[in-house]
Motif scaffolding. Structure first.
Motif, short mmCIF file in Angstrom:
data_model
loop_
_atom_site.label_atom_id
_atom_site.label_comp_id
_atom_site.label_asym_id
_atom_site.label_seq_id
_atom_site.Cartn_x
_atom_site.Cartn_y
_atom_site.Cartn_z
N GLN A 53 0.83 -1.21 0.00
CA GLN A 53 0.00 0.00 0.00
C GLN A 53 0.85 1.25 0.00
O GLN A 53 2.03 1.21 0.33
N ASP A 100 0.29 5.98 -0.26
CA ASP A 100 -0.61 7.10 -0.03
C ASP A 100 -1.34 6.92 1.31
O ASP A 100 -2.56 7.10 1.39
N HIS A 101 -0.57 6.53 2.32
CA HIS A 101 -1.12 6.30 3.67
C HIS A 101 -2.30 5.34 3.65
O HIS A 101 -3.30 5.56 4.33
N ALA A 145 -4.38 4.76 1.24
CA ALA A 145 -5.47 5.07 0.31
C ALA A 145 -5.33 4.28 -0.99
O ALA A 145 -6.29 4.10 -1.73
N THR A 146 -4.12 3.84 -1.30
CA THR A 146 -3.89 3.02 -2.49
C THR A 146 -3.38 1.65 -2.06
O THR A 146 -2.42 1.57 -1.29
N GLY A 200 -8.70 4.81 -3.01
CA GLY A 200 -9.76 5.52 -2.30
C GLY A 200 -9.59 7.03 -2.46
O GLY A 200 -8.51 7.56 -2.24
N TYR A 201 -10.63 7.69 -2.90
CA TYR A 201 -10.64 9.15 -3.02
C TYR A 201 -11.73 9.68 -2.11
O TYR A 201 -12.52 8.92 -1.56
N ASP A 202 -11.80 11.00 -1.97
CA ASP A 202 -12.84 11.57 -1.11
C ASP A 202 -14.23 11.17 -1.57
O ASP A 202 -15.10 10.86 -0.78
N VAL A 243 -14.52 5.32 -4.66
CA VAL A 243 -13.55 4.25 -4.45
C VAL A 243 -13.46 3.47 -5.75
O VAL A 243 -14.46 2.97 -6.26
N ARG A 291 -16.28 1.32 3.14
CA ARG A 291 -16.65 2.17 2.00
C ARG A 291 -17.14 1.28 0.87
O ARG A 291 -16.74 0.13 0.73
N ARG A 332 -1.29 7.92 -8.54
CA ARG A 332 -1.41 7.12 -7.34
C ARG A 332 -0.43 5.95 -7.34
O ARG A 332 -0.23 5.29 -8.35
#
Ligand code: SAH
Ligand code: SF4
Length: 346
Positions: A67, A69-70, A72-73, A92-94, A97, A144, A319
């Motif tokens: 993984q 992007d902390h 998120a990817t 994952g985006y705001d 997903v 999510r 990403r």
């Protein structure tokens, strides 16, 4: 045994003959709406759960899981039952997903800058293998809800047309994903774009353009020799006429190759005439093509140049660069076939 995701509801009912009718609904709901693995569908009895899980073990084995992007990817390399490997990326985006799936193990298109193209073709995936990637990612994304699926992993989805369309239809009809949230990315298989236009589904189409003159595109994307820019243009016109949908162009910016002012002047009229959106990404260098991606300054200038020329253009978020998220790279590293090389930060 095919994947359980290949089954229609009627086929599932046949498989569950002898069970009460509502079991079919329960399994179907667990599989598609809840995105559960068969062994986790707790609405059905334990013995049935165990029987189904044994009967459909699934075709993906996690060979690598990284993984960035902390968190998120996330990216997985899956080993398939025949030993070949593919990759799947969850982003994952705001507001959404997205999962990026592979359609083939390897790719026969041979784009020079692409790690998958450099490694060559192994085989087509089955629809079950495509759908299992999506459902695996959907489970990893929970709580999510997975909202978008893009066919931008390994392989050329339109070279595996039947499977791609089968997977797309299942995701739309069984999983309830909006067709607009399903993106097929193609290197430009013109007749297949036209065929897809007639499917009656308002999918999102992304065409990997990378060059707007035939000489450069022949070099970057060998398929251009078969379907040159003029033919591709016709296919895009047909796509828009039949679907009422716009399309986007992917453009991996390569230092000195397709990030020049000349490239801007060639791309702008081509994109404008199709009212296409252009997604810019700096090339992620691959071991088989030792050319650099454009600097972040040049990427911005190129975007501004397009906008000045009346083209809708954005720079795509790169990403997962630190985990080799560009097409095919992580699978190669996992197999030990090729070594990753450092990328310059965007
Ligand atoms: N075969 C399809 C979909 C998979 S490739 C296609 O080519 O469109 C997904 C995207 O990654 C394509 O736009 C492709 O051009 C791009 N790509 C491949 N290698 C890349 C690299 N090294 N750097 C940046 N983008 C790359
Ligand atoms: Fe295949 Fe797409 Fe890579 Fe070209 S860019 S080799 S079509 S995966």
């Amino acid at each position: 045994m095919p994947s359980v995701y290949e089954y229609t509801k009627d086929q599932l009912a046949e498989l569950l003959a002898g069970e009460p009718r509502y079991r079919v609904d329960q399994v179907w709901h667990g599989l598609w709406s809840e995105g559960q693995a068969l062994g986790d569908i707790t609405t059905i009895p334990k013995t049935l759960r165990a029987r189904l899980a044994k009967q459909f073990p699934g075709g993906l084995e996690v060979a690598n899981d990284v993984q960035s992007d902390h968190g998120a990817t996330r990216k997985w390399v899956f080993r398939l039952t025949d030993g070949s490997t593919i990759e799947t990326v969850l982003m994952g985006y705001d507001d959404r997903v997205t999962v990026c799936v592979s359609s083939q193990a390897g790719c026969a298109m041979g784009c020079t800058f692409c790690a998958t193209g450099q490694a060559g073709f192994t085989r087509h995936l089955t629809a079950g293998e495509v759908l299992e990637q999506v459902m695996f990612a959907a489970r990893a994304a929970a709580p999510r809800r997975l909202s978008n699926v893009v066919f931008m992993g390994m392989g050329e989805p339109l070279a595996n047309y039947i499977v791609t369309m089968k997977a797309v239809r299942r995701l739309h009809e069984y999983r309830g994903l909006s067709a607009r949230h399903l993106t097929v990315s193609t290197v430009g298989v013109a007749p297949a774009i036209e065929r897809m236009a007639r499917e009656g589904l308002p999918l999102t189409l992304a065409v990997s353009l990378h060059a707007a003159n035939n000489e450069t595109r022949d070099e970057l994307v060998p398929l251009n020799r078969r379907f040159p820019l003029e033919r591709l243009h016709d296919a895009c016109v047909n796509w828009m006429a039949a679907t009422g949908r716009r399309l986007s162009f992917e453009w991996a910016l390569i230092d000195g190759v397709n990030d020049t002012d000349r490239a801007l002047d060639e791309l702008a009229p081509y994109a404008r005439s199709l009212r296409a959106h252009v997604n810019l990404i700096p090339l992620n260098p691959t071991p088989g093509y030792l050319v650099l991606g454009s600097s972040s300054q040049r990427v911005r200038e190129f975007r501004d140049g397009l906008v000045e020329r009346g083209v809708n253009a954005t720079v795509r978020n790169t990403r997962g660069r630190s985990i080799d998220a560009a097409c095919g790279q992580l699978a190669n590293v996992t197999n030990g076939r090729r070594r990753s090389i450092p990328v310059r930060s965007a």
